[in-house]
Motif scaffolding. Structure first.
Motif, mmCIF file in Angstrom:
data_model
loop_
_atom_site.group_PDB
_atom_site.id
_atom_site.type_symbol
_atom_site.label_atom_id
_atom_site.label_comp_id
_atom_site.label_asym_id
_atom_site.label_seq_id
_atom_site.Cartn_x
_atom_site.Cartn_y
_atom_site.Cartn_z
ATOM 1 N N LEU A 45 49.323 23.559 36.748
ATOM 2 C CA LEU A 45 48.271 24.438 37.258
ATOM 3 C C LEU A 45 47.070 24.459 36.306
ATOM 4 C CD1 LEU A 45 47.171 26.705 39.142
ATOM 5 C CD2 LEU A 45 48.405 28.338 37.697
ATOM 6 N N ILE A 46 47.346 24.623 35.024
ATOM 7 C CA ILE A 46 46.259 24.705 34.041
ATOM 8 C C ILE A 46 45.428 23.422 34.044
ATOM 9 C CG2 ILE A 46 45.721 24.872 31.569
ATOM 10 C CD1 ILE A 46 46.585 27.543 32.815
ATOM 11 N N GLN A 47 46.099 22.264 34.128
ATOM 12 C CA GLN A 47 45.383 20.988 34.148
ATOM 13 C C GLN A 47 44.426 20.903 35.330
ATOM 14 O OE1 GLN A 47 45.202 18.720 31.732
ATOM 15 N NE2 GLN A 47 46.491 20.181 30.624
ATOM 16 N N GLN A 48 44.878 21.363 36.486
ATOM 17 C CA GLN A 48 44.016 21.308 37.679
ATOM 18 C C GLN A 48 42.866 22.304 37.588
ATOM 19 O OE1 GLN A 48 47.299 20.784 41.009
ATOM 20 N NE2 GLN A 48 45.301 20.062 41.697
ATOM 21 N N LEU A 49 43.153 23.491 37.050
ATOM 22 C CA LEU A 49 42.089 24.497 36.907
ATOM 23 C C LEU A 49 41.013 24.012 35.939
ATOM 24 C CD1 LEU A 49 44.231 27.774 36.744
ATOM 25 C CD2 LEU A 49 42.619 27.164 38.558
ATOM 26 N N LYS A 50 41.412 23.280 34.893
ATOM 27 C CA LYS A 50 40.459 22.831 33.874
ATOM 28 C C LYS A 50 39.435 21.840 34.425
ATOM 29 C CE LYS A 50 42.895 23.628 29.534
ATOM 30 N NZ LYS A 50 43.620 23.030 28.384
ATOM 31 N N SER A 51 39.751 21.213 35.544
ATOM 32 C CA SER A 51 38.778 20.285 36.130
ATOM 33 C C SER A 51 37.582 21.017 36.734
ATOM 34 C CB SER A 51 39.449 19.418 37.203
ATOM 35 O OG SER A 51 39.838 20.206 38.308
ATOM 36 N N LYS A 52 37.730 22.313 37.006
ATOM 37 C CA LYS A 52 36.653 23.073 37.657
ATOM 38 C C LYS A 52 36.172 24.271 36.840
ATOM 39 C CE LYS A 52 36.497 20.854 41.642
ATOM 40 N NZ LYS A 52 36.988 21.382 42.902
ATOM 41 N N PHE A 53 37.035 24.772 35.923
ATOM 42 C CA PHE A 53 36.722 26.024 35.229
ATOM 43 C C PHE A 53 37.001 25.908 33.727
ATOM 44 C CE2 PHE A 53 38.289 27.022 39.493
ATOM 45 C CZ PHE A 53 37.247 27.788 40.010
ATOM 46 N N LYS A 54 36.366 26.799 32.995
ATOM 47 C CA LYS A 54 36.761 27.013 31.604
ATOM 48 C C LYS A 54 38.000 27.902 31.632
ATOM 49 C CE LYS A 54 35.005 28.804 27.234
ATOM 50 N NZ LYS A 54 33.900 29.541 26.572
ATOM 51 N N VAL A 55 39.075 27.490 30.974
ATOM 52 C CA VAL A 55 40.370 28.159 31.127
ATOM 53 C C VAL A 55 40.933 28.567 29.770
ATOM 54 C CG1 VAL A 55 42.739 27.953 32.013
ATOM 55 C CG2 VAL A 55 40.877 26.718 33.151
ATOM 56 N N SER A 56 41.417 29.812 29.693
ATOM 57 C CA SER A 56 42.249 30.231 28.558
ATOM 58 C C SER A 56 43.436 30.993 29.136
ATOM 59 C CB SER A 56 41.466 31.115 27.588
ATOM 60 O OG SER A 56 41.082 32.320 28.213
ATOM 61 N N PHE A 57 44.539 30.998 28.396
ATOM 62 C CA PHE A 57 45.692 31.729 28.920
ATOM 63 C C PHE A 57 46.563 32.244 27.778
ATOM 64 C CE2 PHE A 57 47.138 27.378 28.520
ATOM 65 C CZ PHE A 57 48.467 27.479 28.100
ATOM 66 N N HIS A 58 47.263 33.335 28.071
ATOM 67 C CA HIS A 58 48.239 33.931 27.153
ATOM 68 C C HIS A 58 49.602 33.905 27.838
ATOM 69 C CE1 HIS A 58 45.268 35.711 24.341
ATOM 70 N NE2 HIS A 58 44.533 35.870 25.436
ATOM 71 N N SER A 59 50.586 33.267 27.205
ATOM 72 C CA SER A 59 51.959 33.290 27.730
ATOM 73 C C SER A 59 52.731 34.456 27.123
ATOM 74 C CB SER A 59 52.676 31.977 27.401
ATOM 75 O OG SER A 59 52.010 30.902 28.000
ATOM 76 N N ASN A 60 53.860 34.765 27.746
ATOM 77 C CA ASN A 60 54.781 35.799 27.233
ATOM 78 C C ASN A 60 54.099 37.153 27.029
ATOM 79 O OD1 ASN A 60 56.992 33.988 27.092
ATOM 80 N ND2 ASN A 60 56.135 33.152 25.203
#
Length: 416
Positions: A363-378
């Protein structure tokens, strides 16, 4: 009819099954259908079998043998004679699973999961049905897969209500005690499907709806619906009464006592739901019904652990508009992410998801093609219904707050 549901904790060993008999003798079991979960932590153990099937073939048989040994110990505690038919019935179910594991050609993890994990409920109900018959409680063992028909969305099957209603109303003998499995259904090809973890409550509601039951009772190891999970919050209080609407809200936000899908079919036919303790069966527990004010009126706390908070912004600082949001939700759907919270501003969009199917990286890989992405797990998602400032301040103490969202009745706080 009345519908009873007993979870894994209530039938985790021979003493639990004997206590179940005691509960039925105290409260009565005429015109009753009982839905039963896998015993104890069997579902977890079978998930390990699935894991080994795909990733560690050397350990496959030993992990399956552990499940067999656990149930065999319960059989030996319940039945004096090893020639009792229950031993053969259970062995036959394990043989069927072994045959599947040897002959299966499908690489689909979710399909294999459902064909393996269903063993837990099939074995538990087989043992209990045999035991009840042996001690003089005559009953009919019912295969839920012959009644609850779903699509082929493995691990979270969607019920075909028309077929299911027709099959249940036609095939259940209301004059005898019926015992069936929670969690299970089957698709159009008769492959086993499951209704999602904790789906046994949903099974009870499905049967109740189709049989126009007078009530559903879920028997738990807690006194009823509490305003908080005592594992995470001190001084949890029993809610004596709540409305369907309140219960649906609590379930939607992740309260573990009642499965999210359980309440809709009950509300449609105004079938009351009781949540009671199998340790104190004569106490009233919690009643869920129509137009019932919450009693007592106290804040209700829900926590969901191991969530993922994803934050998006446009690459060129343009607005996040309907087209972008539609694209984001399409990707969340494709990757089977369960959305728990969304928050957006003009140039950013945040979403808290449950990564059930381990598709986060894709999911993150696909989102990065269109958006600036950051995420926090756990991260942990806390939801408070009927909040006040004092309880919010108390909850936020010594935590890093990543996101907070308030409505009139509900506050949601994501913390690291």
């Amino acid at each position: 009819m009345q519908i009873f549901k007993f979870g894994g904790a209530s039938v985790k060993d021979a003493n639990g099954i004997k206590n179940m008999v005691s509960v039925l003798q105290k409260v009565g079991y005429n015109n009753t259908l009982i839905v039963i979960s896998a015993m104890g932590k069997t579902t977890n153990a079978l998930e390990e079998v699935v894991h080994n099937y795909f990733n560690n073939k050397k350990e496959l048989q030993s992990s399956l043998q552990e499940v067999k040994k656990y149930h065999n110990a319960i059989l030996l505690d319940l039945f004096d004679n090893e020639n009792h038919p229950a031993f053969k019935d259970v062995a036959s179910l394990f043989d069927e699973l072994n045959t599947f594991l040897k002959t299966n050609k499908s690489p689909d993890y979710n399909f294999v999961y459902d064909q393996v994990v269903c063993l837990g409920e099939l074995v538990s109900t087989t043992i209990i049905s045999n035991y009840f018959n042996t001690i003089g409680i005559k009953n009919n063992w019912v295969d839920a897969r012959e009644h609850i028909k779903t699509d082929s969305y493995f691990r979270r099957g969607n019920v075909n209500w028309e077929k299911t209603t027709r099959l249940i109303s036609k095939n259940i003998n209301k004059s005898i005690l019926n015992i069936t499995q929670g969690f299970l259904g089957s698709d159009a090809n008769n492959f086993t499907t499951t209704l999602g973890r904790e789906g046994s409550d949903y099974t009870a509601a499905i049967y109740a709806y189709c049989l126009n039951a007078t009530s559903v009772t879920i028997w738990k190891d807690v006194p009823g619906v509490l305003n908080a999970d005592p594992r995470y919050f001190e001084n949890a209080q029993l809610l004596h009464k709540i409305s369907y609407t309140e219960a649906i809200e609590l379930a939607f936000y992740g309260a573990s006592v009642i499965h999210p899908k359980t309440l809709q079919p009950l509300q449609q036919k105004e079938i009351p739901l009781f949540v009671k303790s199998f340790l104190e069966p004569e106490k009233p527990g919690t009643k869920v019904g129509k137009n019932v004010a919450i009693e007592p009126n106290v804040p209700c706390f829900i926590v969901k652990k191991n969530q993922v908070l994803i934050s998006l912004s446009s690459l060129d600082f343009s607005y996040i508009v309907e087209e972008n949001i539609s694209e984001i939700f399409n990707l969340l759907h494709i990757h089977k992410m369960k959305v728990d919270v969304i928050q957006n501003s003009a140039i950013s969009f945040s979403v808290c998801v449950d990564n059930i199917y381990n598709n986060l990286e894709k999911l993150i890989q696909q989102l990065k093609s269109k958006f600036k992405v950051s995420f926090h797990s756990n991260v942990s998602l806390f939801t408070i219904r009927h909040y006040n400032n004092n309880v919010i301040n108390q909850l936020e103490k010594n935590k890093t707050v990543l996101l907070k969202q308030l409505t009139q009745d509900t506050v949601q706080i994501i913390t690291k």
